[in-house]
Write an enzyme that holds these catalytic residues in place. Structure first.
Site, PDB file in Angstrom:
ATOM      1  N   LEU A  98       1.024  -1.445  -0.081  1.00 21.18           N
ATOM      2  CA  LEU A  98       0.108   0.372   0.270  1.00 21.18           C
ATOM      3  C   LEU A  98       0.589   1.114  -0.605  1.00 21.18           C
ATOM      4  CD1 LEU A  98      -2.550  -1.482   2.908  1.00 21.18           C
ATOM      5  CD2 LEU A  98      -2.857  -1.112   0.657  1.00 21.18           C
TER       6      LEU A  98
ATOM      7  N   ALA B  62      11.930   1.231  -7.727  1.00 22.38           N
ATOM      8  CA  ALA B  62      12.021  -0.620  -7.589  1.00 22.38           C
ATOM      9  C   ALA B  62      11.909  -0.216  -6.119  1.00 22.38           C
ATOM     10  CB  ALA B  62      13.864  -0.886  -7.337  1.00 22.38           C
TER      11      ALA B  62
ATOM     12  N   GLY C 120       8.976  -1.484  -4.557  1.00 24.03           N
ATOM     13  CA  GLY C 120       8.010  -2.824  -4.692  1.00 24.03           C
ATOM     14  C   GLY C 120       9.327  -4.144  -4.949  1.00 24.03           C
ATOM     15  N   ASP C 121       9.756  -3.907  -5.447  1.00 21.94           N
ATOM     16  CA  ASP C 121      10.834  -5.196  -6.172  1.00 21.94           C
ATOM     17  C   ASP C 121      11.999  -5.121  -4.353  1.00 21.94           C
ATOM     18  OD1 ASP C 121      10.013  -4.574  -8.331  1.00 21.94           O
ATOM     19  OD2 ASP C 121      11.979  -3.667  -8.971  1.00 21.94           O
TER      20      ASP C 121
ATOM     21  N   GLY D 115      17.188   5.008  -8.371  1.00 21.03           N
ATOM     22  CA  GLY D 115      17.402   4.612  -9.017  1.00 21.03           C
ATOM     23  C   GLY D 115      17.324   3.071  -8.418  1.00 21.03           C
TER      24      GLY D 115
END
Ligand code: RIB
Length: 305
Positions: free
Chosen positions: A221, A249, A251-252, A287
């Site tokens: 969320l 990134a 979430g990654d 990044g």
């Protein structure tokens, strides 16, 4: 033995920093430009490797200099790249990313070689599946490859994870082979076909996905944290408060953190907290792969939820 296999995308991120992103028809002067290794699959694989996991990746890059640079970067982080192919017909995937002063980003992905993956690329790397406990997928590779890889993984008795990003609707054939589905609110809305505005909406949409065969869900969320849902109930998790400079990134890194901890047998609560720390550190840096923390950095992180 590789404990985690990531089947996914590899992109060179072309990142422009600008104080305020332009509106349609507007020209603005940017502040900085960088080429940074990215791609959701590669970001997740590198996140896990930096956190100490044994990781292999299956993917595709072009026969060009971006492909060389990205393979070098992923390998340097300790990911087994023996399952990454090179294709002569398409160039390496790229992502054009604009990041503004509020740390918000917008991303356009040109998939290139990522979309040249074929079922043979899965079949010829079957040993990587056999050697893994967990197989992780996203949606920056062709849907038929995701479907096939999930089917192969389940046939071999592996735990499967799907991060359905970027969001697209998909067949029940794909969904039924997913053990852990990790969407954000938008992705859950698209997958379930239900509105996702409130916590009740989220739980109803998760129930629908579980009826289709998904075992467990983690709905991310953003700045509001994450919700874990399984057949027994649900639990909410907060975020660590940090000064964000770039959410690319995030979430990654969260998925990388969760999978790394989960692969070591950590309980869900601990794995979610570990993932939240990984995500918090990631957004304080610029990044994609440049922002992913090491295990020591996560252990030394002193944040407040
Ligand atoms: O999730 C972030 C990633 O999305 C970027 O690295 C970009 O390559 C796109 O795939």
């Amino acid at each position: 033995m590789s404990k985690i296999l990531v089947v996914g995308s590899i992109n060179m991120d072309l990142v422009t920093r600008v104080s305020k992103a332009p509106k349609t028809g507007e020209t603005v002067l940017g502040e900085d430009f960088k080429q940074i290794p990215g791609g959701k699959g590669a970001n997740q694989a590198v996140a896990m490797a930096r956190l100490g996991s044994d990781v292999a990746m299956i993917g595709m890059v072009g026969e060009d200099s971006f492909g060389d640079t990205l393979l070098y970067a992923i390998k340097k982080d300790g990911v087994d790249i023996s399952g990454i192919g090179r294709c002569s017909s398409k160039s390496t995937g790229i992502a054009t990313i604009v990041v503004d002063d509020d740390a918000n980003n917008s991303i356009i992905v040109v998939s290139g070689a990522n979309f040249e993956m074929k079922k043979e690329d899965i079949d010829k790397n079957i040993k990587l599946y056999e050697d893994s406990k967990i197989v992780v997928h996203q949606l920056e590779t062709p849907l038929d490859i995701v479907e096939y890889s999930l089917k192969v993984s389940k046939a071999l008795g592996k735990t499967t994870i799907l991060n359905p990003a970027p969001a697209k609707s998909m067949s029940d054939e794909i969904i039924k082979n997913v053990d852990y589905l990790i969407p954000n609110e938008t992705e859950l809305e698209i997958l379930s076909g239900m509105p996702v505005k409130t916590k009740e909406d989220i739980l109803l949409a998760c129930r629908k996905m579980m009826e289709k065969g998904v075992k467990k869900l983690i709905v991310t969320l953003g700045s509001k944290g994450a919700i874990y849902v399984d057949s027994e109930g649900s639990k909410e998790f907060g975020v660590y408060k940090v000064e964000a400079v770039d959410t690319t990134a995030a979430g990654d890194s969260f998925i990388g953190g969760f999978t790394a901890a989960f692969s070591e047998g950590k309980p869900v609560e601990e794995a979610m907290d570990f993932a939240a720390k990984v995500g918090a550190i990631t957004v304080t840096r610029e990044g994609a792969q440049t922002s992913l923390p090491t295990l020591d950095e996560v252990r030394n992180f002193k944040g407040v939820v």
